[in-house]
Scaffold this motif. Sequence first.
Motif, PDB file in Angstrom:
ATOM      1  N   LEU A 107      76.062  33.239  15.055  1.00 36.97           N
ATOM      2  CA  LEU A 107      76.864  33.209  13.835  1.00 36.97           C
ATOM      3  C   LEU A 107      76.041  32.705  12.651  1.00 36.97           C
ATOM      4  O   LEU A 107      76.121  33.251  11.536  1.00 36.97           O
ATOM      5  N   SER A 108      75.224  31.666  12.873  1.00 40.30           N
ATOM      6  CA  SER A 108      74.385  31.158  11.787  1.00 40.30           C
ATOM      7  C   SER A 108      73.308  32.170  11.411  1.00 40.30           C
ATOM      8  O   SER A 108      72.951  32.295  10.230  1.00 40.30           O
ATOM      9  N   THR A 109      72.792  32.933  12.381  1.00 36.47           N
ATOM     10  CA  THR A 109      71.821  33.979  12.069  1.00 36.47           C
ATOM     11  C   THR A 109      72.456  35.073  11.226  1.00 36.47           C
ATOM     12  O   THR A 109      71.843  35.578  10.272  1.00 36.47           O
ATOM     13  N   ALA A 110      73.692  35.436  11.558  1.00 35.06           N
ATOM     14  CA  ALA A 110      74.405  36.419  10.740  1.00 35.06           C
ATOM     15  C   ALA A 110      74.593  35.901   9.316  1.00 35.06           C
ATOM     16  O   ALA A 110      74.473  36.653   8.335  1.00 35.06           O
ATOM     17  N   GLY A 111      74.879  34.604   9.175  1.00 34.18           N
ATOM     18  CA  GLY A 111      74.997  34.022   7.847  1.00 34.18           C
ATOM     19  C   GLY A 111      73.699  34.093   7.073  1.00 34.18           C
ATOM     20  O   GLY A 111      73.690  34.353   5.861  1.00 34.18           O
TER      21      GLY A 111
ATOM     22  N   VAL B 218      76.881  25.964   4.784  1.00 32.44           N
ATOM     23  CA  VAL B 218      77.822  26.543   5.743  1.00 32.44           C
ATOM     24  C   VAL B 218      77.060  27.075   6.955  1.00 32.44           C
ATOM     25  O   VAL B 218      77.460  26.870   8.112  1.00 32.44           O
ATOM     26  N   ILE B 219      75.960  27.753   6.712  1.00 30.17           N
ATOM     27  CA  ILE B 219      75.130  28.287   7.788  1.00 30.17           C
ATOM     28  C   ILE B 219      74.584  27.152   8.650  1.00 30.17           C
ATOM     29  O   ILE B 219      74.586  27.223   9.886  1.00 30.17           O
ATOM     30  N   TYR B 220      74.116  26.082   7.997  1.00 30.39           N
ATOM     31  CA  TYR B 220      73.533  24.963   8.734  1.00 30.39           C
ATOM     32  C   TYR B 220      74.566  24.290   9.634  1.00 30.39           C
ATOM     33  O   TYR B 220      74.268  23.906  10.769  1.00 30.39           O
TER      34      TYR B 220
ATOM     35  N   PRO C 177      86.514  29.559   6.752  1.00 30.25           N
ATOM     36  CA  PRO C 177      87.333  29.040   5.647  1.00 30.25           C
ATOM     37  C   PRO C 177      86.510  28.526   4.468  1.00 30.25           C
ATOM     38  O   PRO C 177      86.935  28.631   3.320  1.00 30.25           O
ATOM     39  N   ALA C 178      85.325  27.956   4.745  1.00 33.06           N
ATOM     40  CA  ALA C 178      84.516  27.371   3.673  1.00 33.06           C
ATOM     41  C   ALA C 178      83.642  28.396   2.967  1.00 33.06           C
ATOM     42  O   ALA C 178      82.927  28.034   2.029  1.00 33.06           O
ATOM     43  N   LEU C 179      83.706  29.672   3.387  1.00 36.01           N
ATOM     44  CA  LEU C 179      82.787  30.661   2.840  1.00 36.01           C
ATOM     45  C   LEU C 179      83.049  30.927   1.355  1.00 36.01           C
ATOM     46  O   LEU C 179      82.118  30.982   0.552  1.00 36.01           O
ATOM     47  N   VAL C 180      84.315  31.098   0.988  1.00 36.05           N
ATOM     48  CA  VAL C 180      84.638  31.398  -0.412  1.00 36.05           C
ATOM     49  C   VAL C 180      84.193  30.257  -1.315  1.00 36.05           C
ATOM     50  O   VAL C 180      83.579  30.476  -2.373  1.00 36.05           O
TER      51      VAL C 180
END
Length: 304
Positions: free
Chosen positions: A274-278, A262-264, A76-79
């Motif tokens: 998921l964080s690695t994908a980010g 967001v990644i952190y 949700p916070a990506l945008v």
Amino acid sequence: MASTTVAGRAVPLTRRTRQRAGSAYPYWFYLPAAVVYAVLFLLPTFASFYFSLTRWTLFDQRFIGLENFILFFQEPALVKGLTNTLIYAVVTSGLKVVLGLALAVLLTSNILATGFLRSAVFFPVLVSTIGVGITFTILMHPSRGLINDALGVLGVQGPAWLTDPSMALLSVAFVDVWKGVGLATVIYIAGIVSIPREYLEAARVDGAGPFPVFRHILLPLSWPATATVIVLSLIGGLRSFDLIWAMTRSGPGFTSDVIASVIYKQYQAGFYGLSTAGNVVLFLLVTAVVLPLTWLLNRREVQL
């Protein structure tokens, strides 16, 4: 017999000289740097691409394909993080270009204490980013901060720099500019100093004032420095995390979230794949922005 020219004279090349010229021996000196580059950059990069396709912990991993990327783009916070990242990168890079060029022009002119002023402008670059973040968090406190106290003496009501959702991200961006403009100034100083003095002297002989000299000589001939500052500032802005996290923790709420924060947060929650994908998405974003921009800037430089 083959020969070469040394000091205007033809010197014959012996067999041993020709063998040495075609030898691979000099290239062995590249090996240590190549090993360090491969170990510290290439291997982690390819490992990140692999682990972004897995659900992993320190002791286990399971290949899941593109599931991490699908989940990341559903965040949700990506945008909000993507929007803030672009705003932050554009604001910081733009201000560093403008202020860096202005300071460089000032510090290459005939003013007193040029060496001291150059050192003072560059000093914030050497200070720890976390230290700068903590210091400005105190200075920007809405009720007890020195900045608002100084504005109060002037009769101005100071804003809530870091607690107002509409100002938090820009406040951090201004601190980033304060810390990083010294590097931009040094790059511009190097670009201005490298301009042949004959151009400036010819302009003065023709009666050109400061503004025409700046517009027609300094600005176009310092374009390589401008391109360097733009690229470095954009890369730093798109990847920015430490200063934002030290000053706002991506708050208030999620108003100053960037992609890196967001990644952190995903890493803090234990979603390592998921964080690695980010991180891979962030790497691709920076590459997609910087490579075309570098090509355009270099093309402009060739046309000058």
